[in-house]
Design a protein around this motif. Structure first.
Motif, PDB file in Angstrom:
ATOM      1  N   LEU A 114      -1.784  -2.569  16.760  1.00 25.17           N
ATOM      2  CA  LEU A 114      -2.214  -1.794  15.605  1.00 25.17           C
ATOM      3  C   LEU A 114      -1.094  -0.882  15.132  1.00 25.17           C
ATOM      4  O   LEU A 114      -0.549  -0.096  15.928  1.00 25.17           O
ATOM      5  N   TYR A 115      -0.761  -0.965  13.839  1.00 23.11           N
ATOM      6  CA  TYR A 115       0.261  -0.096  13.256  1.00 23.11           C
ATOM      7  C   TYR A 115      -0.422   1.225  12.916  1.00 23.11           C
ATOM      8  O   TYR A 115      -0.942   1.408  11.822  1.00 23.11           O
ATOM      9  N   THR A 116      -0.389   2.170  13.848  1.00 20.95           N
ATOM     10  CA  THR A 116      -1.194   3.383  13.743  1.00 20.95           C
ATOM     11  C   THR A 116      -0.445   4.549  13.115  1.00 20.95           C
ATOM     12  O   THR A 116      -0.997   5.302  12.312  1.00 20.95           O
ATOM     13  N   PHE A 117       0.829   4.719  13.491  1.00 23.47           N
ATOM     14  CA  PHE A 117       1.616   5.835  12.952  1.00 23.47           C
ATOM     15  C   PHE A 117       3.075   5.404  12.935  1.00 23.47           C
ATOM     16  O   PHE A 117       3.676   5.183  13.995  1.00 23.47           O
ATOM     17  N   SER A 118       3.637   5.254  11.743  1.00 29.53           N
ATOM     18  CA  SER A 118       5.011   4.793  11.619  1.00 29.53           C
ATOM     19  C   SER A 118       5.981   5.965  11.637  1.00 29.53           C
ATOM     20  O   SER A 118       5.592   7.129  11.479  1.00 29.53           O
ATOM     21  N   THR A 119       7.264   5.671  11.804  1.00 31.00           N
ATOM     22  CA  THR A 119       8.277   6.731  11.736  1.00 31.00           C
ATOM     23  C   THR A 119       8.292   7.366  10.353  1.00 31.00           C
ATOM     24  O   THR A 119       8.597   8.560  10.211  1.00 31.00           O
ATOM     25  N   GLU A 120       7.933   6.599   9.309  1.00 30.09           N
ATOM     26  CA  GLU A 120       7.899   7.136   7.950  1.00 30.09           C
ATOM     27  C   GLU A 120       6.756   8.150   7.774  1.00 30.09           C
ATOM     28  O   GLU A 120       6.793   9.005   6.888  1.00 30.09           O
ATOM     29  N   ASN A 121       5.733   8.057   8.625  1.00 29.30           N
ATOM     30  CA  ASN A 121       4.606   8.990   8.508  1.00 29.30           C
ATOM     31  C   ASN A 121       5.001  10.432   8.821  1.00 29.30           C
ATOM     32  O   ASN A 121       4.261  11.368   8.472  1.00 29.30           O
ATOM     33  N   PHE A 122       6.147  10.627   9.462  1.00 27.81           N
ATOM     34  CA  PHE A 122       6.607  11.989   9.729  1.00 27.81           C
ATOM     35  C   PHE A 122       7.010  12.706   8.433  1.00 27.81           C
ATOM     36  O   PHE A 122       7.205  13.921   8.437  1.00 27.81           O
ATOM     37  N   ASP A 123       7.144  11.944   7.340  1.00 28.06           N
ATOM     38  CA  ASP A 123       7.473  12.558   6.053  1.00 28.06           C
ATOM     39  C   ASP A 123       6.239  13.112   5.342  1.00 28.06           C
ATOM     40  O   ASP A 123       6.373  13.762   4.301  1.00 28.06           O
ATOM     41  N   ARG A 124       5.069  12.872   5.868  1.00 28.61           N
ATOM     42  CA  ARG A 124       3.848  13.351   5.224  1.00 28.61           C
ATOM     43  C   ARG A 124       3.672  14.849   5.469  1.00 28.61           C
ATOM     44  O   ARG A 124       4.279  15.412   6.382  1.00 28.61           O
ATOM     45  N   PRO A 125       2.840  15.512   4.652  1.00 27.91           N
ATOM     46  CA  PRO A 125       2.615  16.953   4.837  1.00 27.91           C
ATOM     47  C   PRO A 125       2.196  17.285   6.263  1.00 27.91           C
ATOM     48  O   PRO A 125       1.473  16.507   6.906  1.00 27.91           O
TER      49      PRO A 125
END
Length: 308
Positions: free
Chosen positions: A74-85
């Motif tokens: 499951l793709y749950t949290f990507s490295t790009e998600n660290f850019d979210r608020p």
């Protein structure tokens, strides 16, 4: 009335799909997209979408068990998600932590002997999430019926770059010879987690891209890909059946292509490779359309000295 008719139609469609599929891929990888868009559509907060999506994930585990899937990533949290608020990240971390503990203690996980592992740059996660990861992994480490890989702080390019750097370091240190590097060597430097190549990637939410997900395990195996429009919280069993049907059709097309290539080789060659081509053709002969099988059988009869 319309909702009742729709439910009946969906049930009928699901029964039809069940008759059309004969098995399931061993390893399914899922990009659970559309949680935030679902929340906006329903007039809620992003966290509401993620929480509803987590319920779909639990259902997916049941479907995998039902259809015999052996590994689920499951793709749950990507490295790009660290850019979210920051507040959105914290809400996600809250949910991930909660669900890891919940899954690790769930009867259905232990009854089904589900092994949970996290893959990715997990050192980037908050300590409380890393604690939950360690707990889930330790509680299920002895199981082997279904492997559940949770991709956290994951990025496919980062994984491959890390493997390349580690291999280069070992070559420089003299512990690895460059001429000894092969596919197995590269795999040994990847994140610990997937135990088999990906057979099917499915993505919800309408986007038709695989977003840097498991490039080594999926692309190298020429995995089938299924894109669908429902947001992840809306994903249903019939959508999963459609994905499996896509996988089966792709596998059948692959077998036919292999058989046709072997048939061309058998017709064209008279060298040492002929035996190998005939072996491949024999293996995939039944995949050919009936007309081509009959043509092949006629050619073999004509070429058989015993037929005279």
């Amino acid at each position: 009335m319309l909702s009742w008719l729709r439910r009946q139609a969906e049930r009928g469609y699901e029964r039809m799909l069940r008759r059309e599929v004969s098995g399931a891929p061993d390893h399914v990888a899922v990009i659970q997209d559309g949680n935030r868009r679902y929340a906006r559509k329903e007039g809620g907060e992003a966290t509401d979408g993620y929480r509803t999506g987590a319920e779909t994930t639990e259902q997916l585990l049941n479907w995998c068990d039902e259809f015999g899937v052996q590994e689920l990533t499951l793709y749950t949290f990507s490295t790009e998600n660290f850019d979210r608020p920051a507040e959105q990240q914290e809400s996600l971390f809250d949910l991930i932590e909660e669900k890891l503990y919940e899954f690790a203690d769930a009867d259905r996980v232990h009854d089904g002997e589900v092994r949970i592992r996290a893959i990715g740059e997990t050192h980037m996660l908050p300590e409380r999430v890393r604690d939950a990861v360690r707990y889930a992994e330790s509680q299920t480490e002895g199981y082997d019926s279904l492997h559940l890989n949770i991709a956290l702080a994951y990025g496919g390019r980062a994984e491959l770059l890390g493997a390349a750097r580690d291999a280069a370091k070992d070559v420089a240190d003299g512990t690895l010879a460059s001429e000894d590097i092969d596919a197995d060597t590269v795999e040994s430097y990847l994140y610990e987690g997937p135990v088999r190549d990906v057979d099917l990637i499915l993505r919800t939410g309408g986007d038709e891209r695989t977003s840097n997900f498991l490039p080594w395990h999926a692309n190298g195996n020429e995995a089938a890909v299924f894109f669908c429009t429902p947001y992840w919280p809306e994903f249903r069993k019939l959508d999963f059946l459609r994905a499996i049907r896509t996988y089966e059709h792709r596998a059948e097309s692959w077998r036919i292509a292999r058989a046709r290539r072997a048939l061309v080789l058998v017709r064209a060659m008279g060298s040492a490779e002929l035996d190998e081509a005939r072996r491949v053709l024999g293996q995939f002969r039944d995949s050919l359309p009936s007309g081509e099988r009959e043509e092949l059988d006629a050619e073999e009869f004509e070429a058989d000295p015993a037929a005279d």
